[in-house]
Design a protein around this motif. Structure first.
Motif, PDB file in Angstrom:
ATOM      1  N   PHE A 134      -2.977   0.007  -6.002  1.00 43.34           N
ATOM      2  CA  PHE A 134      -3.415   0.578  -4.731  1.00 43.34           C
ATOM      3  C   PHE A 134      -3.214   2.097  -4.736  1.00 43.34           C
ATOM      4  CE2 PHE A 134      -1.578  -3.705  -3.959  1.00 43.34           C
ATOM      5  CZ  PHE A 134      -2.797  -4.371  -3.902  1.00 43.34           C
ATOM      6  N   HIS A 135      -4.288   2.815  -4.880  1.00 40.34           N
ATOM      7  CA  HIS A 135      -4.268   4.280  -4.933  1.00 40.34           C
ATOM      8  C   HIS A 135      -5.061   4.766  -3.721  1.00 40.34           C
ATOM      9  CE1 HIS A 135      -5.973   8.053  -7.209  1.00 40.34           C
ATOM     10  NE2 HIS A 135      -5.112   8.379  -6.273  1.00 40.34           N
ATOM     11  N   THR A 136      -4.397   5.533  -2.868  1.00 40.82           N
ATOM     12  CA  THR A 136      -5.050   6.006  -1.641  1.00 40.82           C
ATOM     13  C   THR A 136      -5.084   7.529  -1.616  1.00 40.82           C
ATOM     14  OG1 THR A 136      -4.146   4.120  -0.440  1.00 40.82           O
ATOM     15  CG2 THR A 136      -4.997   5.921   0.899  1.00 40.82           C
ATOM     16  N   GLN A 137      -6.231   8.067  -1.231  1.00 38.53           N
ATOM     17  CA  GLN A 137      -6.318   9.499  -0.932  1.00 38.53           C
ATOM     18  C   GLN A 137      -7.005   9.634   0.424  1.00 38.53           C
ATOM     19  OE1 GLN A 137      -7.825  12.028  -4.053  1.00 38.53           O
ATOM     20  NE2 GLN A 137      -6.425  11.172  -5.574  1.00 38.53           N
ATOM     21  N   THR A 138      -6.423  10.458   1.288  1.00 38.42           N
ATOM     22  CA  THR A 138      -7.015  10.703   2.610  1.00 38.42           C
ATOM     23  C   THR A 138      -7.373  12.179   2.713  1.00 38.42           C
ATOM     24  OG1 THR A 138      -5.802   8.888   3.640  1.00 38.42           O
ATOM     25  CG2 THR A 138      -6.592  10.625   5.123  1.00 38.42           C
ATOM     26  N   GLY A 139      -8.564  12.443   3.205  1.00 39.15           N
ATOM     27  CA  GLY A 139      -9.009  13.821   3.355  1.00 39.15           C
ATOM     28  C   GLY A 139     -10.233  13.879   4.233  1.00 39.15           C
ATOM     29  N   SER A 140     -11.051  14.912   4.039  1.00 37.65           N
ATOM     30  CA  SER A 140     -12.253  14.978   4.882  1.00 37.65           C
ATOM     31  C   SER A 140     -13.470  15.369   4.064  1.00 37.65           C
ATOM     32  CB  SER A 140     -12.055  15.926   6.059  1.00 37.65           C
ATOM     33  OG  SER A 140     -11.869  17.219   5.584  1.00 37.65           O
ATOM     34  N   TYR A 141     -14.606  14.793   4.476  1.00 33.82           N
ATOM     35  CA  TYR A 141     -15.903  15.075   3.857  1.00 33.82           C
ATOM     36  C   TYR A 141     -16.855  15.513   4.964  1.00 33.82           C
ATOM     37  CZ  TYR A 141     -20.368  14.477   1.491  1.00 33.82           C
ATOM     38  OH  TYR A 141     -21.611  14.699   0.967  1.00 33.82           O
ATOM     39  N   LEU A 160       0.834  -1.221   0.000  1.00 32.38           N
ATOM     40  CA  LEU A 160       0.000   0.000   0.000  1.00 32.38           C
ATOM     41  C   LEU A 160       0.857   1.255   0.000  1.00 32.38           C
ATOM     42  CD1 LEU A 160      -2.917  -0.908   2.462  1.00 32.38           C
ATOM     43  CD2 LEU A 160      -2.660  -1.444   0.037  1.00 32.38           C
ATOM     44  N   ASN A 161       2.137   1.124   0.453  1.00 30.86           N
ATOM     45  CA  ASN A 161       3.073   2.246   0.455  1.00 30.86           C
ATOM     46  C   ASN A 161       2.663   3.350   1.436  1.00 30.86           C
ATOM     47  OD1 ASN A 161       5.520   2.755  -0.772  1.00 30.86           O
ATOM     48  ND2 ASN A 161       4.669   4.194  -2.251  1.00 30.86           N
ATOM     49  N   LEU A 162       1.846   2.985   2.422  1.00 30.91           N
ATOM     50  CA  LEU A 162       1.312   3.994   3.347  1.00 30.91           C
ATOM     51  C   LEU A 162       2.053   3.973   4.678  1.00 30.91           C
ATOM     52  CD1 LEU A 162      -2.541   3.380   2.888  1.00 30.91           C
ATOM     53  CD2 LEU A 162      -1.264   5.419   2.164  1.00 30.91           C
ATOM     54  N   LEU A 163       2.103   5.145   5.314  1.00 36.27           N
ATOM     55  CA  LEU A 163       2.577   5.271   6.695  1.00 36.27           C
ATOM     56  C   LEU A 163       1.351   5.344   7.599  1.00 36.27           C
ATOM     57  CD1 LEU A 163       5.215   8.028   5.935  1.00 36.27           C
ATOM     58  CD2 LEU A 163       5.746   5.694   6.747  1.00 36.27           C
ATOM     59  N   PRO A 164       1.454   4.921   8.852  1.00 43.24           N
ATOM     60  CA  PRO A 164       0.278   4.920   9.737  1.00 43.24           C
ATOM     61  C   PRO A 164      -0.447   6.265   9.780  1.00 43.24           C
ATOM     62  CG  PRO A 164       2.097   3.773  10.791  1.00 43.24           C
ATOM     63  CD  PRO A 164       2.632   4.342   9.512  1.00 43.24           C
ATOM     64  N   ILE A 173      -1.991  11.833  -1.030  1.00 44.51           N
ATOM     65  CA  ILE A 173      -2.235  10.974  -2.199  1.00 44.51           C
ATOM     66  C   ILE A 173      -1.034  10.033  -2.319  1.00 44.51           C
ATOM     67  CG2 ILE A 173      -2.532  10.909  -4.719  1.00 44.51           C
ATOM     68  CD1 ILE A 173      -3.716  13.725  -4.581  1.00 44.51           C
ATOM     69  N   VAL A 174      -1.292   8.741  -2.300  1.00 40.67           N
ATOM     70  CA  VAL A 174      -0.205   7.759  -2.412  1.00 40.67           C
ATOM     71  C   VAL A 174      -0.609   6.699  -3.426  1.00 40.67           C
ATOM     72  CG1 VAL A 174       1.149   6.001  -1.170  1.00 40.67           C
ATOM     73  CG2 VAL A 174       0.474   8.104   0.004  1.00 40.67           C
ATOM     74  N   ARG A 175       0.306   6.331  -4.322  1.00 42.43           N
ATOM     75  CA  ARG A 175      -0.029   5.308  -5.336  1.00 42.43           C
ATOM     76  C   ARG A 175       1.077   4.277  -5.420  1.00 42.43           C
ATOM     77  NH1 ARG A 175      -3.848   7.182 -10.144  1.00 42.43           N
ATOM     78  NH2 ARG A 175      -4.038   4.947 -10.417  1.00 42.43           N
ATOM     79  N   LYS A 176       0.706   3.017  -5.515  1.00 45.25           N
ATOM     80  CA  LYS A 176       1.641   1.936  -5.854  1.00 45.25           C
ATOM     81  C   LYS A 176       0.819   0.810  -6.453  1.00 45.25           C
ATOM     82  CE  LYS A 176       5.345  -0.887  -3.918  1.00 45.25           C
ATOM     83  NZ  LYS A 176       5.987  -1.327  -2.665  1.00 45.25           N
ATOM     84  N   ARG A 177       1.250   0.292  -7.594  1.00 40.92           N
ATOM     85  CA  ARG A 177       0.506  -0.745  -8.312  1.00 40.92           C
ATOM     86  C   ARG A 177      -0.956  -0.334  -8.449  1.00 40.92           C
ATOM     87  NH1 ARG A 177       2.636  -6.483  -7.609  1.00 40.92           N
ATOM     88  NH2 ARG A 177       4.724  -6.258  -6.797  1.00 40.92           N
ATOM     89  N   SER A 194     -10.304   7.820   4.443  1.00 38.30           N
ATOM     90  CA  SER A 194      -9.349   7.390   3.413  1.00 38.30           C
ATOM     91  C   SER A 194     -10.110   6.636   2.344  1.00 38.30           C
ATOM     92  CB  SER A 194      -8.290   6.443   3.991  1.00 38.30           C
ATOM     93  OG  SER A 194      -7.423   7.133   4.845  1.00 38.30           O
ATOM     94  N   VAL A 195      -9.761   6.868   1.092  1.00 40.42           N
ATOM     95  CA  VAL A 195     -10.341   6.116  -0.018  1.00 40.42           C
ATOM     96  C   VAL A 195      -9.195   5.342  -0.661  1.00 40.42           C
ATOM     97  CG1 VAL A 195     -11.721   6.223  -2.125  1.00 40.42           C
ATOM     98  CG2 VAL A 195     -11.956   8.020  -0.399  1.00 40.42           C
ATOM     99  N   ILE A 196      -9.376   4.034  -0.798  1.00 38.44           N
ATOM    100  CA  ILE A 196      -8.289   3.209  -1.337  1.00 38.44           C
ATOM    101  C   ILE A 196      -8.825   2.266  -2.404  1.00 38.44           C
ATOM    102  CG2 ILE A 196      -8.508   1.516   0.583  1.00 38.44           C
ATOM    103  CD1 ILE A 196      -5.443   1.169   0.337  1.00 38.44           C
ATOM    104  N   SER A 197      -8.080   2.121  -3.494  1.00 38.58           N
ATOM    105  CA  SER A 197      -8.493   1.149  -4.514  1.00 38.58           C
ATOM    106  C   SER A 197      -7.835  -0.185  -4.206  1.00 38.58           C
ATOM    107  CB  SER A 197      -8.110   1.626  -5.912  1.00 38.58           C
ATOM    108  OG  SER A 197      -6.721   1.821  -6.006  1.00 38.58           O
ATOM    109  N   THR A 198      -8.614  -1.244  -4.400  1.00 39.14           N
ATOM    110  CA  THR A 198      -8.110  -2.591  -4.083  1.00 39.14           C
ATOM    111  C   THR A 198      -7.733  -3.364  -5.336  1.00 39.14           C
ATOM    112  OG1 THR A 198     -10.325  -3.588  -4.231  1.00 39.14           O
ATOM    113  CG2 THR A 198      -9.654  -2.727  -2.073  1.00 39.14           C
ATOM    114  N   GLY A 199      -8.078  -2.831  -6.532  1.00 38.90           N
ATOM    115  CA  GLY A 199      -7.992  -3.684  -7.710  1.00 38.90           C
ATOM    116  C   GLY A 199      -9.112  -4.712  -7.631  1.00 38.90           C
ATOM    117  N   ILE A 200      -8.995  -5.763  -8.435  1.00 46.93           N
ATOM    118  CA  ILE A 200     -10.061  -6.759  -8.519  1.00 46.93           C
ATOM    119  C   ILE A 200      -9.680  -8.030  -7.762  1.00 46.93           C
ATOM    120  CG2 ILE A 200     -11.216  -8.341 -10.119  1.00 46.93           C
ATOM    121  CD1 ILE A 200     -11.315  -6.119 -12.176  1.00 46.93           C
ATOM    122  N   GLY A 201     -10.615  -8.529  -6.948  1.00 43.88           N
ATOM    123  CA  GLY A 201     -10.471  -9.885  -6.421  1.00 43.88           C
ATOM    124  C   GLY A 201     -10.065  -9.987  -4.966  1.00 43.88           C
TER     125      GLY A 201
END
Ligand code: R1P
Ligand code: URA
Length: 290
Positions: free
Chosen positions: A58-65, A19-23, A52-56, A71-78
């Motif tokens: 897995f694309h993550t964006q953290t913010g506020s609504y 995920l390439n993320l820090l806590p 905004i962090v991306r690897k493979r 945090s919104v993260i893509s998992t890919g498929i499966g």
């Protein structure tokens, strides 16, 4: 006990391997989407985007609504990807990455999947929404974990018998949604269903392009299955893994499905992008109230 470098793999900056993320880059409320490009379709509604962090895939964006940190993260498929995403998200909050040890108490995450899916009952219209009351995995992910205690074995057994499931396929596993989250999300806009998570989009979901199926009546059998008034409503590829691993790790999860296809009627959404956008906006407003 220290977790070895080969088990808990960190990048040189201390971030978690895939995920390439820090806590500090993760919010306790997490939206998962399959498609990396769908992350921006969610965060375009945010008040702020802090990272905004991306690897493979897995694309993550953290913010506020509306003031809520998400945090919104893509998992890919499966569910193979779900194994990576759920374990690494959990490691970010429940392991001390410096000492490589478990923290004393488990911090629960709230995980909301916003994904697309195909209905299996003719009565379910395309462009409607389903919140999965159960995820039933046709993949084998949960069987690799000590997980019987989080499964509804009577439901999976009934389905396995009904399908006359061949011995060369793994047994289905059934896991319930977090009940509090389920009741928070269900209203007139979204109906409750039972979701089958499968290992593929084509043959495993009964689609024939050039290859004949091992069991051409599988989808019909899924449509006709009932157990204690439960019927299978839809097919996709992540929910059961998310439910199973979330329960095992102590997190709350709900899967929200935008129905883009109806496999029983052959319908496909004329504007799936609009339908997914409606589900995103519905989910964000519900999440803001959590
Ligand atoms: C297949 O097209 C993909 O769509 C569904 C399935 O679960 C699978 O990932 O979900 P997403 O729209 O979230 O990717
Ligand atoms: N995603 C799936 O996995 N199946 C469908 O039919 C539609 C979306």
């Amino acid at each position: 006990m220290k977790i070895a470098e080969s088990e808990l793999i960190l990048n040189s900056d201390g971030s978690i391997y895939h995920l390439n993320l820090l806590p500090e880059q993760l919010a306790p409320t997490i939206i998962t989407v399959g498609d990396p490009d769908r992350v921006e379709e969610v965060t375009k509604y945010f008040d702020t985007i802090d990272c905004i962090v991306r690897k493979r895939e897995f694309h993550t964006q953290t913010g506020s609504y509306k003031g809520k940190k998400i945090s919104v993260i893509s998992t890919g498929i499966g569910t193979d990807n779900i194994d990576i995403v759920l374990n690494e998200l959990d490691a970010l909050v429940n392991l001390d990455l410096n000492t490589r040890t478990k923290k004393a108490t488990v911090e629960p995450l709230t995980i909301i999947r916003i994904g697309t899916s195909g209905a299996i009952q003719p009565s379910i219209p395309v462009d409607s929404f389903i919140a999965s009351g159960y995820g039933i995995g046709f993949d084998s992910l949960l069987h690799f974990y000590d997980s019987k205690h989080v499964q509804n074995q009577s439901l999976s057994q009934a389905l396995q018998t009904h399908l006359d499931w061949a011995q060369d396929k793994s047994s289905p596993y059934a896991v319930a949604a977090d009940q509090e989250l389920l009741s928070h999300f269900i209203d007139d806009t979204i109906q409750q269903g039972v979701t089958i998570t499968n290992v593929g989009f084509y043959g495993p979901q009964g689609r024939v392009l050039r290859l004949p199926l091992q069991d051409a009546s599988l989808n019909d059998k899924i449509t006709s299955f009932t157990d204690n008034n439960l019927k299978i409503t839809n097919l996709e590829m992540e929910t059961a893994g998310i439910y199973g691993l979330s329960k095992l790790l102590g997190h709350k999860a709900i899967s929200l499905n935008a129905i883009v296809a109806n496999r029983a009627t052959g319908d496909f959404s004329k504007d799936s992008t609009k339908t997914i956008d409606r589900l995103i906006r519905y989910a964000l407003d519900k999440i803001a109230l959590l």
